[in-house]
Design an enzyme around this catalytic site. Structure first.
Site, PDB file in Angstrom:
ATOM      1  N   CYS A 335       0.833  -1.201   0.000  1.00  0.00           N
ATOM      2  CA  CYS A 335       0.000   0.000   0.000  1.00  0.00           C
ATOM      3  C   CYS A 335       0.875   1.261   0.000  1.00  0.00           C
ATOM      4  O   CYS A 335       1.542   1.533  -0.978  1.00  0.00           O
ATOM      5  CB  CYS A 335      -0.973  -0.041   1.164  1.00  0.00           C
ATOM      6  N   HIS A 440      -3.677  -5.753   1.214  1.00  0.00           N
ATOM      7  CA  HIS A 440      -3.318  -6.059   2.590  1.00  0.00           C
ATOM      8  C   HIS A 440      -3.655  -7.519   2.897  1.00  0.00           C
ATOM      9  O   HIS A 440      -4.574  -8.095   2.328  1.00  0.00           O
ATOM     10  CB  HIS A 440      -4.084  -5.168   3.564  1.00  0.00           C
TER      11      HIS A 440
END
Length: 503
Positions: A335, A440
């Protein structure tokens, strides 16, 4: 009055989340349909529900412990810090922007109050018991009038409460007495028992302390929890350093360095490595701690540009570049960490940095540019990855990000994953030494995690290892926690407290 229990702590990190998690599994084991609840959570560790809404990561884990699906009503308000006085406000999974702290208390309290009230009503109708977690201390006198997670929730539900204190921190007796003394009278009366957390040694040595607490407070001690070697995902930055762990194998281990970020988010991405007996994970806060790792992980960030400039100042960006290019090490960006590995971080509108016109040159390991915009993507993700022999393996996770990342050189951009429709996601180098992704919890997928680790093992002339089922390991930990609670807590009496309050 709803059937439930409030868990308060004398301090932050006293063990509230731990206690709620264990109670959820223990009560589930006894046949109750249990829901965790935290009216207002402040954390950059978040969880995406099946409906695509964002809640605190702790409530996601607690729902898993309770064996129920996590919903947005288990954490109606989530605050994600973006600075010393600002935080993104998420109500029922939807972002309302990032007001100043004072503005939030003045203008958003009514919305927050209504959201908590609505969620509690829905949970009451759907579950046998609701275990509610407070936040920090319930007696922050400057916040009491609008303390949603503690006093407001308690007033709405009129449930009994337990107070937990961490003896390892010291000052347990003073913190218990002080907390009870500062609680407004109606709330002091709802406290029905005490829990002592993190006790080391023979519990019989605390008998005098237990008698003193009972005499001084009139409250029973419902349990003395020992210092436990049971790993649980952390909730906030106070837990970040706790992700460090050492290999339990006598064989040469894989050393993974996780780069510390001031605004780190979703560092639970690293948790599955705890199931690998030959893997050690450590936190690196400055260049002098970098050492000679086998792999480096740049985790997610709630403020990418701020954290990137911080790492640049600490000399860690240059360390990572040198590690990858000269030492042939493995680098992972997740991310915000993925965004930092690109050529440019473009925040012309000030969405990430809060300063319009901000454009920062990145580490330039990937030929990508990231543009920060208003639109926030929160979704569960399913897809697959392809190995060298063209085999496909499923992989899943979730996305939470505002940046859009574009590749400047399509021939150099090799996809890391593909979604269920065949669309590329993330990037990798041809030898997998450099990978970046918005997904994630991708390492929670056992096949993928093992595939990546085995490449490192082979580069060190170590043997390949078979997959270790992390989910099974996690469930074993939750069951172990519940068993410990059955041993060290008076669960029968705690249940009686809940049942009596309902009558």
């Amino acid at each position: 009055m709803m059937k439930g229990l409030m868990i308060w702590g004398t301090t932050s990190d006293a063990g509230k989340s731990y206690l709620v998690t264990g109670l959820c599994r223990a009560l589930s084991n006894r046949g109750y349909k249990v829901a965790p609840f935290k009216g207002q959570n402040m954390s950059n560790n978040s969880f995406v529900t099946g409906s695509g809404h964002e809640i605190g990561r702790a409530q996601g884990l607690q729902a898993e412990a309770a064996r129920v699906e996590a919903t947005v009503h288990m954490n109606p308000i989530l605050l994600k810090p973006r600075g010393d006085s600002t935080a993104e406000v998420i109500i029922h999974g939807e972002s309302l922007g990032s007001p100043q702290a004072m503005e939030y208390r003045q203008d958003f309290f009514g919305k927050a109050f209504s959201a908590v009230e609505e969620s509690l009503s829905i949970l009451e109708q759907s579950y046998d018991v609701v275990i509610m977690e407070g936040a920090g201390s319930p007696v922050e006198v400057n916040l009491m009038d609008k303390d949603i997670a503690n006093l407001v929730t308690a007033s709405m539900t009129d449930v009994p409460a337990l107070l937990i204190a961490d003896i390892e921190k010291g000052g347990l007796f003073a913190s218990v007495i002080g907390t009870l003394d500062l609680l407004p009278h109606p709330h002091r009366n709802r406290v029905k028992g005490l829990i002592v957390n993190q006790f080391r040694g023979d519990r019989r040595l605390f008998k005098d302390g237990e008698r003193w607490l009972k005499k001084r407070t009139g409250l029973p001690v419902h349990g003395i929890l020992p210092k436990l070697d049971i790993r649980m995902e952390g909730e906030d930055s106070l837990s970040f350093s706790a992700i460090e762990f050492s290999s339990v194998s006598t064989e040469p281990s894989i050393d993974i360095a996780v780069i510390a970020l001031p605004y780190v988010s979703n560092y639970t991405d690293i948790e599955p490595f705890s199931a690998e007996p030959d893997v050690s994970v450590r936190i690196v806060r400055n260049s002098s701690e970098f050492g000679t790792p086998d792999a480096v992980i740049l985790p997610g960030s709630r403020s990418t540009i701020h954290d990137y400039l911080y790492l640049l100042e600490k000399g860690l960006i240059n360390k990572i570049i040198s590690f990858y290019e000269l030492e042939k090490g493995y680098v992972v960006g997740v991310c915000g960490g993925f965004q930092m590995l690109g050529e440019e971080l473009n925040d012309n509108e000030g969405r990430d940095s809060k300063k319009s016109g901000t454009v920062v040159k990145g580490a330039s390991l990937f030929p990508i540019r990231t543009y920060f915009m208003d639109n926030k993507k929160t979704t569960q993700w399913n897809g697959y990855f392809i190995t060298e022999d063209s085999s496909r393996y499923p992989i899943s996770g979730f996305e939470i990000h505002t940046g859009q990342t574009d590749c400047n050189n399509q021939t150099a951009c090799m996809p890391l994953f593909y979604d269920e429709y065949g669309n590329p996601e993330g990037l990798r180098s041809s030898d997998h030494r450099l990978i970046g992704t918005y997904i994630h919890h991708h390492f929670y997928n056992d096949t993928w995690r093992t595939y990546w680790l085995n490449q490192i093992r082979l580069s060190k002339n170590l043997k390949r290892r078979d997959s270790i089922p992390f989910k099974d390991s996690k469930n074993e930990q939750l069951d172990k926690l519940a068993d410990t609670f059955e041993t060290y807590l008076d669960l029968d009496e705690i249940i009686h407290v809940v049942e009596r309050a309902k009558k």
